[in-house]
Write an enzyme that holds these catalytic residues in place. Structure first.
Site, mmCIF file in Angstrom:
data_model
loop_
_atom_site.group_PDB
_atom_site.id
_atom_site.type_symbol
_atom_site.label_atom_id
_atom_site.label_comp_id
_atom_site.label_asym_id
_atom_site.label_seq_id
_atom_site.Cartn_x
_atom_site.Cartn_y
_atom_site.Cartn_z
ATOM 1 N N CYS A 62 1.903 -23.809 26.978
ATOM 2 C CA CYS A 62 1.006 -23.376 28.058
ATOM 3 C C CYS A 62 1.790 -22.780 29.234
ATOM 4 O O CYS A 62 2.796 -23.339 29.666
ATOM 5 C CB CYS A 62 0.178 -24.570 28.537
ATOM 6 S SG CYS A 62 -1.009 -24.119 29.805
ATOM 7 N N CYS B 152 1.759 -27.701 35.174
ATOM 8 C CA CYS B 152 1.244 -29.036 35.527
ATOM 9 C C CYS B 152 2.318 -30.100 35.245
ATOM 10 O O CYS B 152 2.739 -30.270 34.085
ATOM 11 C CB CYS B 152 -0.012 -29.353 34.727
ATOM 12 S SG CYS B 152 -1.219 -28.018 34.781
ATOM 13 N N CYS C 190 2.102 -32.671 32.303
ATOM 14 C CA CYS C 190 1.650 -32.246 30.969
ATOM 15 C C CYS C 190 2.775 -31.876 30.019
ATOM 16 O O CYS C 190 3.617 -31.025 30.323
ATOM 17 C CB CYS C 190 0.685 -31.069 31.104
ATOM 18 S SG CYS C 190 -0.060 -30.618 29.523
ATOM 19 N N CYS D 134 -14.762 -33.270 22.073
ATOM 20 C CA CYS D 134 -14.184 -32.405 23.102
ATOM 21 C C CYS D 134 -12.959 -31.671 22.558
ATOM 22 O O CYS D 134 -12.033 -32.300 22.052
ATOM 23 C CB CYS D 134 -13.792 -33.264 24.302
ATOM 24 S SG CYS D 134 -12.995 -32.303 25.592
ATOM 25 N N CYS E 220 -18.019 -30.470 24.051
ATOM 26 C CA CYS E 220 -17.307 -30.161 25.293
ATOM 27 C C CYS E 220 -16.054 -29.364 24.949
ATOM 28 O O CYS E 220 -15.482 -29.539 23.880
ATOM 29 C CB CYS E 220 -16.926 -31.481 25.970
ATOM 30 S SG CYS E 220 -15.987 -31.265 27.492
ATOM 31 N N CYS F 48 -17.723 -31.486 33.511
ATOM 32 C CA CYS F 48 -16.891 -32.667 33.335
ATOM 33 C C CYS F 48 -15.677 -32.453 34.218
ATOM 34 O O CYS F 48 -14.881 -31.532 33.971
ATOM 35 C CB CYS F 48 -16.483 -32.801 31.873
ATOM 36 S SG CYS F 48 -15.275 -34.124 31.596
ATOM 37 N N ARG G 152 -15.615 -41.888 32.995
ATOM 38 C CA ARG G 152 -14.870 -42.149 31.756
ATOM 39 C C ARG G 152 -13.502 -42.739 32.043
ATOM 40 O O ARG G 152 -12.734 -42.165 32.820
ATOM 41 C CB ARG G 152 -14.706 -40.849 30.961
ATOM 42 C CG ARG G 152 -16.037 -40.188 30.679
ATOM 43 C CD ARG G 152 -15.913 -39.006 29.721
ATOM 44 N NE ARG G 152 -17.125 -38.190 29.789
ATOM 45 C CZ ARG G 152 -18.239 -38.442 29.116
ATOM 46 N NH1 ARG G 152 -18.311 -39.483 28.310
ATOM 47 N NH2 ARG G 152 -19.297 -37.646 29.245
HETATM 48 N N1 SAM Z 1 -5.504 -26.538 29.806
HETATM 49 C C1 SAM Z 1 -6.757 -27.038 30.203
HETATM 50 C C2 SAM Z 1 -6.784 -27.458 31.650
HETATM 51 O O1 SAM Z 1 -5.794 -27.928 32.200
HETATM 52 O O2 SAM Z 1 -7.844 -27.348 32.246
HETATM 53 C C3 SAM Z 1 -7.244 -28.183 29.362
HETATM 54 C C4 SAM Z 1 -6.352 -29.228 28.783
HETATM 55 S S1 SAM Z 1 -5.693 -30.412 29.925
HETATM 56 C C5 SAM Z 1 -4.592 -31.268 28.872
HETATM 57 C C6 SAM Z 1 -7.030 -31.507 30.350
HETATM 58 C C7 SAM Z 1 -6.763 -32.584 31.379
HETATM 59 O O3 SAM Z 1 -6.056 -33.662 30.807
HETATM 60 C C8 SAM Z 1 -5.922 -32.225 32.588
HETATM 61 O O4 SAM Z 1 -6.666 -31.602 33.568
HETATM 62 C C9 SAM Z 1 -5.429 -33.573 33.065
HETATM 63 O O5 SAM Z 1 -6.308 -34.106 34.034
HETATM 64 C C10 SAM Z 1 -5.439 -34.421 31.809
HETATM 65 N N2 SAM Z 1 -4.081 -34.732 31.380
HETATM 66 C C11 SAM Z 1 -3.201 -33.881 30.824
HETATM 67 N N3 SAM Z 1 -2.033 -34.497 30.551
HETATM 68 C C12 SAM Z 1 -2.165 -35.777 30.962
HETATM 69 C C13 SAM Z 1 -1.292 -36.916 30.951
HETATM 70 N N4 SAM Z 1 -0.050 -36.840 30.492
HETATM 71 N N5 SAM Z 1 -1.767 -38.074 31.434
HETATM 72 C C14 SAM Z 1 -3.035 -38.156 31.896
HETATM 73 N N6 SAM Z 1 -3.882 -37.121 31.938
HETATM 74 C C15 SAM Z 1 -3.472 -35.944 31.478
HETATM 75 C C1 DTB Z 2 -9.558 -35.506 30.514
HETATM 76 O O1 DTB Z 2 -9.772 -35.679 31.735
HETATM 77 N N1 DTB Z 2 -8.719 -36.230 29.796
HETATM 78 C C2 DTB Z 2 -8.643 -35.729 28.444
HETATM 79 C C3 DTB Z 2 -9.754 -34.641 28.431
HETATM 80 N N2 DTB Z 2 -10.145 -34.581 29.800
HETATM 81 C C4 DTB Z 2 -9.450 -33.309 27.898
HETATM 82 C C5 DTB Z 2 -7.283 -35.287 28.101
HETATM 83 C C6 DTB Z 2 -6.239 -36.372 28.249
HETATM 84 C C7 DTB Z 2 -4.918 -35.852 27.836
HETATM 85 C C8 DTB Z 2 -3.881 -36.904 27.807
HETATM 86 C C9 DTB Z 2 -2.540 -36.406 27.456
HETATM 87 C C10 DTB Z 2 -2.391 -35.842 26.084
HETATM 88 O O2 DTB Z 2 -3.010 -36.274 25.103
HETATM 89 O O3 DTB Z 2 -1.575 -34.920 25.945
HETATM 90 FE FE1 SF4 Z 3 -1.674 -26.195 30.446
HETATM 91 FE FE2 SF4 Z 3 -1.335 -28.814 30.277
HETATM 92 FE FE3 SF4 Z 3 -1.832 -27.709 32.632
HETATM 93 FE FE4 SF4 Z 3 -3.797 -27.784 30.779
HETATM 94 S S1 SF4 Z 3 -2.849 -29.520 31.781
HETATM 95 S S2 SF4 Z 3 -3.213 -26.043 32.084
HETATM 96 S S3 SF4 Z 3 -2.549 -27.561 28.905
HETATM 97 S S4 SF4 Z 3 0.003 -27.356 31.367
#
Ligand code: SAM
Ligand code: DTB
Ligand code: SF4
Length: 318
Positions: A54, A58, A61, A98, A130, A190, A262
């Site tokens: 990506c 973030c 992530c 989702c 979703c 959401c 959630r």
């Molecule tokens: N790329 C899209 C975005 O950021 O909108 C969707 C996927 S992203 C992985 C969805 C959400 O998962 C993020 O907004 C964040 O709040 C949560 N998330 C991602 N990585 C995480 C982590 N390591 N621990 C907890 N929550 C996480």
């Molecule tokens: C949200 O708030 N949490 C979910 C869903 N929306 C998409 C994602 C959690 C991701 C946790 C880290 C991972 O699995 O990489």
């Molecule tokens: Fe990309 Fe992860 Fe950020 Fe979603 S949370 S925009 S997958 S870097």
């Protein structure tokens, strides 16, 4: 009947968040019972349909291309495999499916068309469907709506003040705009955040203030506990105090009485007692299955036994 309000002030929210824990949980549980069936939990299943690489940065992530993590970049999944995963999720008791992708934003073209096909297929299973695809224009949101999308996940993650410490490749305003596009297309929102990233109480209060000002409130509010990913800037973040999570959930419940709150990422590290407190505080949904998007999660059997021990039932139907 508790009224639904959109004009909460930061002071009011700070006062709620800082209540003695017994008062906070009692109030949250009272509101929870007014709006929801207190002994039911919705089971949702996540699937990462396009993992890794990506362009966003973030800090939490492991799918960001900016960091060297163990998550490999993969192409968009095939709709047939996605449908099979959704069927399995439904058989295991999930009522919401989702699909997540590691994109900065949606681009029109073959891949988006393929996502629309997946949405149509999952919607035909009579599940809530979703997606979380990054930034979206209003016309893309309308096409998703046409395909049968029920909800779009787009988190604000933290307070506007702390946001720049976590993400530099987009702004809070960008997030709010996509949320507005989703809302205008008639898709439910959401939207939630993450705790445990080194933010302060004031940042958590700021996030909740932003969420509670959205009108209508997001129908779904995921509260994630950070899952620290190796190689990400937050890999060594200080461990979260579980009562901070409980306070965040209880405050979300009181500010947004009608929303599903959630208990999202991070349950694998949690004790059953912490989860129980989160449910008492008003959480009424979890992600089920051994994997979230890339991070591990309790197994279906472990959760069945956890829910059974608390006397909680999986929500039926949609
Ligand atoms: N790329 C899209 C975005 O950021 O909108 C969707 C996927 S992203 C992985 C969805 C959400 O998962 C993020 O907004 C964040 O709040 C949560 N998330 C991602 N990585 C995480 C982590 N390591 N621990 C907890 N929550 C996480
Ligand atoms: C949200 O708030 N949490 C979910 C869903 N929306 C998409 C994602 C959690 C991701 C946790 C880290 C991972 O699995 O990489
Ligand atoms: Fe990309 Fe992860 Fe950020 Fe979603 S949370 S925009 S997958 S870097």
């Amino acid at each position: 009947m508790t009224p639904i309000r959109y004009d909460w002030t930061r002071d009011e929210i700070r006062r709620i968040y800082g209540l003695p824990l017994p008062d906070l949980i009692f109030q949250a549980q009272s509101v929870h019972r007014e709006f929801h069936r207190a002994n039911e939990v919705q089971l949702c299943r996540l699937l990462s349909i396009k993992t890794g690489g990506c362009p966003e940065d973030c800090a939490y992530c492991s799918q960001s291309a900016h960091y060297k993590t163990s998550v490999a970049r993969e192409p968009l999944m095939n709709p047939v495999d996605v449908l099979a995963a959704a069927r399995r999720a439904k058989d295991e008791g999930a009522t919401r499916f989702c699909m997540g992708v590691a994109w900065r934003q949606v681009a029109d073209g073959k891949e988006f068309d393929s996502v629309l096909e997946m949405v149509r297929a999952v919607a035909a299973l009579d599940m809530e469907v979703c997606c979380t695809l990054g930034m979206l224009t209003e016309s893309q949101a309308l096409r998703l709506k046409d395909a049968g999308l029920t909800a779009y996940n787009h988190n604000l993650d933290t307070s506007p003040e702390f946001y720049g410490k976590i993400i530099t490749t987009r702004t809070y305003e960008d997030r709010l705009q996509t949320i507005a596009h989703v809302r205008r297309a008639g898709i439910t929102v959401c939207c939630g955040g993450i705790v445990g990233m080194g933010e302060s109480d004031e940042d958590r209060i700021g996030l909740l203030h932003q969420l509670a000002q959205l009108c209508p409130h997001p129908e779904s509010v995921p509260i994630n506990a950070l899952v620290p990913g190796e190689g990400t800037p937050l890999e060594n973040a200080e461990e979260l105090d579980s009562l901070v999570l409980v306070r965040t959930i209880a405050t979300a419940r009181l500010l947004m009485p009608g929303s599903r709150v959630r208990l999202a990422a991070g349950r694998r590290q949690m004790s059953r007692e912490t989860e129980a407190l989160c449910f008492l505080a008003g959480a009424n949904s979890i992600f089920m299955g051994e994997k979230l998007l890339t991070a591990p999660n309790p197994s279906v059997d472990q959760d069945a036994s956890m829910l059974h021990s608390l006397g909680l039932k999986a929500m039926q139907g949609v």
